[in-house]
Design a protein around this motif. Structure first.
Motif, PDB file in Angstrom:
ATOM      1  N   THR A  85      75.988   8.591  68.583  1.00 48.58           N
ATOM      2  CA  THR A  85      75.897   9.855  68.610  1.00 48.58           C
ATOM      3  C   THR A  85      75.717  10.211  67.078  1.00 48.58           C
ATOM      4  OG1 THR A  85      78.147  10.724  68.208  1.00 48.58           O
ATOM      5  CG2 THR A  85      77.413  10.305  70.480  1.00 48.58           C
ATOM      6  N   ASP A  86      75.168  11.532  66.772  1.00 48.79           N
ATOM      7  CA  ASP A  86      74.920  12.066  65.368  1.00 48.79           C
ATOM      8  C   ASP A  86      76.243  12.212  64.692  1.00 48.79           C
ATOM      9  OD1 ASP A  86      72.270  12.057  65.928  1.00 48.79           O
ATOM     10  OD2 ASP A  86      72.108  14.207  65.930  1.00 48.79           O
ATOM     11  N   ASN A  87      77.327  12.347  65.500  1.00 49.91           N
ATOM     12  CA  ASN A  87      78.566  12.669  64.663  1.00 49.91           C
ATOM     13  C   ASN A  87      79.346  11.211  64.330  1.00 49.91           C
ATOM     14  OD1 ASN A  87      78.759  15.639  64.501  1.00 49.91           O
ATOM     15  ND2 ASN A  87      79.863  15.578  66.475  1.00 49.91           N
ATOM     16  N   VAL A  88      78.948  10.166  65.311  1.00 47.81           N
ATOM     17  CA  VAL A  88      79.678   9.100  64.856  1.00 47.81           C
ATOM     18  C   VAL A  88      78.715   8.378  63.772  1.00 47.81           C
ATOM     19  CG1 VAL A  88      80.013   6.680  65.932  1.00 47.81           C
ATOM     20  CG2 VAL A  88      80.481   8.864  67.374  1.00 47.81           C
ATOM     21  N   ALA A  89      77.374   8.467  63.953  1.00 47.80           N
ATOM     22  CA  ALA A  89      76.689   7.897  62.903  1.00 47.80           C
ATOM     23  C   ALA A  89      76.959   8.540  61.641  1.00 47.80           C
ATOM     24  CB  ALA A  89      75.140   8.316  63.056  1.00 47.80           C
ATOM     25  N   ALA A  90      77.142   9.919  61.621  1.00 44.34           N
ATOM     26  CA  ALA A  90      77.716  10.357  60.334  1.00 44.34           C
ATOM     27  C   ALA A  90      78.772  10.086  59.714  1.00 44.34           C
ATOM     28  CB  ALA A  90      77.631  11.957  60.184  1.00 44.34           C
ATOM     29  N   ALA A  91      79.918   9.535  60.278  1.00 41.52           N
ATOM     30  CA  ALA A  91      81.148   8.880  60.095  1.00 41.52           C
ATOM     31  C   ALA A  91      80.763   7.662  59.633  1.00 41.52           C
ATOM     32  CB  ALA A  91      82.154   8.993  61.315  1.00 41.52           C
ATOM     33  N   SER A  92      80.038   6.765  60.468  1.00 42.95           N
ATOM     34  CA  SER A  92      79.741   5.517  59.994  1.00 42.95           C
ATOM     35  C   SER A  92      78.820   5.382  58.721  1.00 42.95           C
ATOM     36  CB  SER A  92      78.984   4.744  61.249  1.00 42.95           C
ATOM     37  OG  SER A  92      79.817   4.528  62.208  1.00 42.95           O
ATOM     38  N   ALA A  93      78.093   6.236  58.524  1.00 45.00           N
ATOM     39  CA  ALA A  93      77.294   6.344  57.241  1.00 45.00           C
ATOM     40  C   ALA A  93      78.208   6.538  56.100  1.00 45.00           C
ATOM     41  CB  ALA A  93      76.265   7.486  57.264  1.00 45.00           C
ATOM     42  N   ALA A  94      79.205   7.310  56.281  1.00 43.26           N
ATOM     43  CA  ALA A  94      80.345   7.633  55.215  1.00 43.26           C
ATOM     44  C   ALA A  94      81.266   6.364  55.144  1.00 43.26           C
ATOM     45  CB  ALA A  94      81.294   8.890  55.409  1.00 43.26           C
ATOM     46  N   THR A  95      81.668   5.660  55.980  1.00 45.42           N
ATOM     47  CA  THR A  95      82.304   4.307  55.984  1.00 45.42           C
ATOM     48  C   THR A  95      81.524   3.119  55.292  1.00 45.42           C
ATOM     49  OG1 THR A  95      83.570   5.175  58.074  1.00 45.42           O
ATOM     50  CG2 THR A  95      83.725   2.743  57.250  1.00 45.42           C
ATOM     51  N   LEU A  96      80.430   3.188  55.643  1.00 42.85           N
ATOM     52  CA  LEU A  96      79.397   2.176  55.375  1.00 42.85           C
ATOM     53  C   LEU A  96      79.133   2.286  54.068  1.00 42.85           C
ATOM     54  CD1 LEU A  96      77.365  -0.163  55.770  1.00 42.85           C
ATOM     55  CD2 LEU A  96      75.724   1.560  56.377  1.00 42.85           C
ATOM     56  N   ALA A  97      79.006   3.637  53.278  1.00 49.00           N
ATOM     57  CA  ALA A  97      78.800   3.608  51.797  1.00 49.00           C
ATOM     58  C   ALA A  97      80.008   3.313  51.076  1.00 49.00           C
ATOM     59  CB  ALA A  97      78.438   5.129  51.599  1.00 49.00           C
ATOM     60  N   ARG A  98      81.118   3.496  51.570  1.00 50.99           N
ATOM     61  CA  ARG A  98      82.559   3.408  50.843  1.00 50.99           C
ATOM     62  C   ARG A  98      82.682   1.816  51.096  1.00 50.99           C
ATOM     63  NH1 ARG A  98      87.370   1.760  51.548  1.00 50.99           N
ATOM     64  NH2 ARG A  98      87.231   1.643  53.837  1.00 50.99           N
ATOM     65  N   ASP A  99      82.283   1.178  52.018  1.00 51.40           N
ATOM     66  CA  ASP A  99      82.356  -0.226  52.401  1.00 51.40           C
ATOM     67  C   ASP A  99      81.659  -0.959  51.470  1.00 51.40           C
ATOM     68  OD1 ASP A  99      84.741   0.098  54.064  1.00 51.40           O
ATOM     69  OD2 ASP A  99      83.259  -0.396  55.758  1.00 51.40           O
ATOM     70  N   ARG A 100      80.169  -0.425  51.461  1.00 47.34           N
ATOM     71  CA  ARG A 100      79.280  -1.374  50.600  1.00 47.34           C
ATOM     72  C   ARG A 100      80.032  -1.104  49.068  1.00 47.34           C
ATOM     73  NH1 ARG A 100      75.170   2.054  51.058  1.00 47.34           N
ATOM     74  NH2 ARG A 100      75.719   3.111  48.940  1.00 47.34           N
ATOM     75  N   TYR A 101      80.407  -0.075  48.573  1.00 50.26           N
ATOM     76  CA  TYR A 101      80.889   0.181  47.194  1.00 50.26           C
ATOM     77  C   TYR A 101      81.938  -0.582  47.040  1.00 50.26           C
ATOM     78  CZ  TYR A 101      83.084   2.403  43.086  1.00 50.26           C
ATOM     79  OH  TYR A 101      83.430   2.527  41.877  1.00 50.26           O
ATOM     80  N   MET A 102      83.024  -0.493  47.890  1.00 53.18           N
ATOM     81  CA  MET A 102      84.229  -1.391  47.587  1.00 53.18           C
ATOM     82  C   MET A 102      83.975  -2.897  47.781  1.00 53.18           C
ATOM     83  SD  MET A 102      86.474   0.647  46.708  1.00 53.18           S
ATOM     84  CE  MET A 102      87.755  -0.535  46.689  1.00 53.18           C
ATOM     85  N   ALA A 103      83.060  -3.244  48.816  1.00 56.76           N
ATOM     86  CA  ALA A 103      82.553  -4.903  48.653  1.00 56.76           C
ATOM     87  C   ALA A 103      81.933  -5.279  47.565  1.00 56.76           C
ATOM     88  CB  ALA A 103      81.621  -5.232  50.001  1.00 56.76           C
ATOM     89  N   SER A 104      81.179  -4.602  46.809  1.00 54.72           N
ATOM     90  CA  SER A 104      80.505  -4.721  45.652  1.00 54.72           C
ATOM     91  C   SER A 104      81.503  -4.777  44.464  1.00 54.72           C
ATOM     92  CB  SER A 104      79.387  -3.534  45.254  1.00 54.72           C
ATOM     93  OG  SER A 104      78.820  -3.857  44.123  1.00 54.72           O
TER      94      SER A 104
END
Length: 191
Positions: free
Chosen positions: A40-59
């Motif tokens: 859903t759009d709400n779940v995708a928005a939450a996942s976008a935030a988590t993905l951005a943080r995860d990508r940054y932290m993995a880097s």
């Protein structure tokens, strides 16, 4: 307040999320879509935030591990997670450089509704930073030990509301996927 509540800027639809992941992660896109719900759009928005943080932290984690191994330098990685208070919505939550006024204990210079909790966070950060500047090590025995990164660690130091050792990325499977992406020559996107 969760990370997702603190990041109102992540307003992407489920379709946009999927399209962005497909265009950014090549052969790894389907695995990433499986790891980050987006029905859903709400779940995708939450996942976008988590993905951005995860990508940054993995880097950060992968760079820190390589720096420690190749340059033989100690790296102290952290994730600051204390949302900056606002007088009225919207809140930008915890963002890049949000910790700076806390580190330097200059909260009174900003027109924000800081509380006793904010000053406690400022004490925590300034204590660690001053020790690092003075001794090259943030630890002084007054606060919980902040362990440096090593080649095997998947943890970083949580500072702010969730102080203490914590996973750098939201799950081991997600970290493994980012490691695989980078190992296959993948570059970090702006998504």
């Amino acid at each position: 307040l969760s990370l997702h509540d603190a990041l109102p800027i992540w307003r992407v639809s489920a379709t946009d999320f999927e399209r962005n992941v497909l265009s950014s992660y090549g052969a790894h896109a389907q695995a990433i879509l499986t790891l980050y719900a987006h029905g859903t759009d709400n779940v995708a928005a939450a996942s976008a935030a988590t993905l951005a943080r995860d990508r940054y932290m993995a880097s950060l984690l992968l760079w820190g591990r390589a720096r420690t191994a190749n340059a033989h330098q100690v790296v102290y990685a952290y994730l600051f997670d204390h949302p900056v208070p606002t007088a009225q919505p919207p809140s930008w939550g915890t963002f890049h450089t949000a910790e700076v006024p806390y580190v330097f204990r200059v909260l009174e210079r900003a027109a924000r509704p800081y509380t006793v909790k904010d000053w406690s966070v400022a004490d925590q950060l300034s204590d660690y930073w001053l020790n690092f500047v003075r001794y090259g090590d943030p630890n002084n025995g007054r606060r919980p030990n902040w362990a440096p990164l090593d080649a095997s660690t998947s943890h970083t130091r949580g500072l702010g509301d969730e102080a203490g050792a914590r996973n750098a990325v939201s799950s081991p499977e997600r970290l493994a996927q980012f490691k695989s992406f980078v190992a296959d020559g993948g570059k970090w996107s702006l998504f």
